[in-house]
Scaffold this motif. Structure first.
Motif, PDB file in Angstrom:
ATOM      1  N   ALA A 190     -15.846 -28.398 -27.905  1.00  0.00           N
ATOM      2  CA  ALA A 190     -16.668 -29.352 -28.327  1.00  0.00           C
ATOM      3  C   ALA A 190     -17.978 -29.021 -29.386  1.00  0.00           C
ATOM      4  O   ALA A 190     -18.052 -29.520 -30.290  1.00  0.00           O
ATOM      5  N   PHE A 191     -18.540 -27.769 -28.647  1.00  0.00           N
ATOM      6  CA  PHE A 191     -20.040 -27.688 -29.428  1.00  0.00           C
ATOM      7  C   PHE A 191     -19.886 -26.249 -29.727  1.00  0.00           C
ATOM      8  O   PHE A 191     -21.144 -25.586 -30.012  1.00  0.00           O
ATOM      9  N   GLY A 192     -18.913 -25.334 -29.609  1.00  0.00           N
ATOM     10  CA  GLY A 192     -19.040 -24.032 -29.805  1.00  0.00           C
ATOM     11  C   GLY A 192     -19.637 -23.095 -28.802  1.00  0.00           C
ATOM     12  O   GLY A 192     -20.315 -23.481 -27.862  1.00  0.00           O
ATOM     13  N   TRP A 193     -19.452 -21.725 -29.220  1.00  0.00           N
ATOM     14  CA  TRP A 193     -19.853 -20.792 -28.178  1.00  0.00           C
ATOM     15  C   TRP A 193     -21.016 -20.133 -28.885  1.00  0.00           C
ATOM     16  O   TRP A 193     -21.199 -19.367 -29.639  1.00  0.00           O
ATOM     17  N   ASN A 194     -22.218 -20.641 -28.674  1.00  0.00           N
ATOM     18  CA  ASN A 194     -23.619 -20.332 -29.012  1.00  0.00           C
ATOM     19  C   ASN A 194     -24.572 -19.681 -27.960  1.00  0.00           C
ATOM     20  O   ASN A 194     -24.232 -19.670 -26.790  1.00  0.00           O
ATOM     21  N   ASP A 195     -25.634 -18.949 -28.298  1.00  0.00           N
ATOM     22  CA  ASP A 195     -26.661 -18.539 -27.317  1.00  0.00           C
ATOM     23  C   ASP A 195     -27.382 -19.605 -26.612  1.00  0.00           C
ATOM     24  O   ASP A 195     -27.146 -20.863 -26.925  1.00  0.00           O
ATOM     25  N   VAL A 196     -27.680 -19.436 -25.436  1.00  0.00           N
ATOM     26  CA  VAL A 196     -28.296 -20.196 -24.480  1.00  0.00           C
ATOM     27  C   VAL A 196     -29.683 -20.340 -24.770  1.00  0.00           C
ATOM     28  O   VAL A 196     -30.605 -19.508 -25.010  1.00  0.00           O
ATOM     29  N   LYS A 237     -20.323 -37.172 -27.936  1.00  0.00           N
ATOM     30  CA  LYS A 237     -19.916 -37.650 -29.304  1.00  0.00           C
ATOM     31  C   LYS A 237     -19.862 -38.684 -29.704  1.00  0.00           C
ATOM     32  O   LYS A 237     -20.334 -39.178 -30.872  1.00  0.00           O
ATOM     33  N   VAL A 238     -19.802 -39.802 -28.672  1.00  0.00           N
ATOM     34  CA  VAL A 238     -19.810 -41.239 -29.105  1.00  0.00           C
ATOM     35  C   VAL A 238     -21.373 -41.616 -29.354  1.00  0.00           C
ATOM     36  O   VAL A 238     -21.599 -42.511 -30.345  1.00  0.00           O
ATOM     37  N   ASP A 265     -31.360 -32.504 -23.011  1.00  0.00           N
ATOM     38  CA  ASP A 265     -31.510 -32.304 -24.383  1.00  0.00           C
ATOM     39  C   ASP A 265     -30.867 -31.067 -24.998  1.00  0.00           C
ATOM     40  O   ASP A 265     -30.551 -31.120 -26.137  1.00  0.00           O
ATOM     41  N   LEU A 266     -30.369 -30.053 -24.122  1.00  0.00           N
ATOM     42  CA  LEU A 266     -29.798 -29.083 -24.814  1.00  0.00           C
ATOM     43  C   LEU A 266     -28.412 -28.815 -24.244  1.00  0.00           C
ATOM     44  O   LEU A 266     -27.635 -27.842 -24.784  1.00  0.00           O
ATOM     45  N   ALA A 267     -28.026 -29.893 -23.990  1.00  0.00           N
ATOM     46  CA  ALA A 267     -26.255 -29.782 -23.163  1.00  0.00           C
ATOM     47  C   ALA A 267     -25.418 -29.702 -24.588  1.00  0.00           C
ATOM     48  O   ALA A 267     -24.240 -28.666 -24.320  1.00  0.00           O
ATOM     49  N   THR A 268     -25.666 -29.986 -25.753  1.00  0.00           N
ATOM     50  CA  THR A 268     -24.939 -29.847 -26.849  1.00  0.00           C
ATOM     51  C   THR A 268     -25.013 -28.598 -27.628  1.00  0.00           C
ATOM     52  O   THR A 268     -24.605 -28.414 -28.663  1.00  0.00           O
ATOM     53  N   GLU A 269     -25.928 -27.769 -27.097  1.00  0.00           N
ATOM     54  CA  GLU A 269     -26.260 -26.580 -27.921  1.00  0.00           C
ATOM     55  C   GLU A 269     -25.233 -25.432 -27.771  1.00  0.00           C
ATOM     56  O   GLU A 269     -25.107 -24.417 -28.582  1.00  0.00           O
ATOM     57  N   GLY A 270     -24.223 -25.504 -26.894  1.00  0.00           N
ATOM     58  CA  GLY A 270     -23.117 -24.563 -26.631  1.00  0.00           C
ATOM     59  C   GLY A 270     -22.530 -24.793 -25.323  1.00  0.00           C
ATOM     60  O   GLY A 270     -22.955 -25.511 -24.608  1.00  0.00           O
TER      61      GLY A 270
END
Length: 311
Positions: A179-185, A76-77, A93-98
């Protein structure tokens, strides 16, 4: 009076040859005090509570549970989180995707060191700390059979090790989802998308595999704990094994021999999070880990049975 064979009448046998209790309440047939049950010594519940109250247990679990939130704050920071593009994406790179992507990232960055230290601490400190406190010989004088003492210590150490390995990815899943939601992987490397509900059962397998892959560390730390009075030496020796194995793993000249290193298959769980999961590497990793662990634990029991405990 003694009978014709010279045995005491007070601790003799009845007419059928059954041993009678001696005058001081001892069962002379088994050489143990009446009421003494070896199988009831050092109950698991007592040992679990003893280990839980130790400061190192609370500090380690506090660190493991706090790490995912620290990572969330870092992303976030940093401000560079979003939906990255490209065809050669790294897991970071994909850590914040969900939530699932974040949990996979947290597991990948902690499995090679932090979880190793946690498992080595719980398994390497368990017997060596008793020797360091000069309480080991008093436990054995209780009397607690040596095999039972070692078995109870090992079970409790593995319980805490399993809790450590499980709690971090689960907390990361919770933190990442909030923090980043429940999204597809999204899959590292290709960026392909998989439905989150399809990946969730596989993630449970991944956590189980991460636990099994740490068995070598746990077993070596336990073996060293049996052979030394220094908890730091047992923990450091197990962590050193991982470091040396990781270095040898990078030596291409070893060829196929690297597959027998205890850390070679540690990242095989990534193949389970692809559109077409491949579990072959994980199966080989389980075989290597279980084999090494069985041998090391057997050596630990054999060493402890003949060890002269003076501390």
């Amino acid at each position: 009076m003694n009978d014709a064979n010279g045995t005491g009448a007070a601790a003799g046998t009845d007419g059928s040859g059954t041993a009678l209790a001696g005058p001081r309440g001892h069962d002379t047939a088994h050489g143990a005090a009446r009421g003494y049950a070896p199988g009831h010594t050092l109950p698991l519940g007592v040992e679990i509570v003893r280990q839980f109250r130790r400061r190192r247990t609370m500090v380690m679990f506090g660190l493991l549970l706090a790490l995912p939130w620290v990572l969330v704050v870092a992303f976030k920071v940093g401000g560079g989180w979003g939906r990255p593009g490209g065809a050669t994406l790294r897991i970071s790179d994909l850590a914040t995707e969900g939530g699932l992507n974040f949990a996979a990232f947290a597991l990948s960055v902690s499995a090679s060191f932090l979880l190793v230290v946690a498992v080595a601490l719980f398994c390497g400190d368990t017997v060596a700390s008793e020797a360091d406190w000069s309480s080991l010989r008093y436990l054995l004088a209780a009397p607690i059979p040596r095999d039972r003492l070692l078995r109870q210590k090992l079970i409790v150490a593995l319980v805490y090790s399993a809790a450590a390995v499980i709690c971090l990815p689960l907390m990361a899943l919770l933190a990442g989802t909030l923090a980043f939601g429940w999204n597809d992987v999204r899959v590292p490397g290709t960026g392909e998308t998989i439905a989150a509900l399809d990946v969730l059962p596989r993630f449970g397998i991944v956590i189980g595999y991460a636990l099994v892959s740490q068995l070598v560390v746990a077993s070596l730390a336990f073996l060293l704990s049996v052979g030394t009075d220094s908890p730091l030496g047992a923990v450091g020796g197990a962590v050193g094994l991982v470091i040396v194995s990781s270095i040898l793993q990078a030596v291409d000249a070893l060829g196929a021999l690297r597959e027998f290193l205890p850390t070679f298959w540690n990242t095989a769980w990534l193949d389970a999070l692809t559109p077409q999961p491949d579990f072959s590497g994980m199966i080989k990793g389980v075989a290597v880990s279980v084999t090494y662990s069985a041998i090391l634990v057997a050596f630990a029991f054999r060493r402890f049975r003949s060890k002269d405990v003076v501390s």
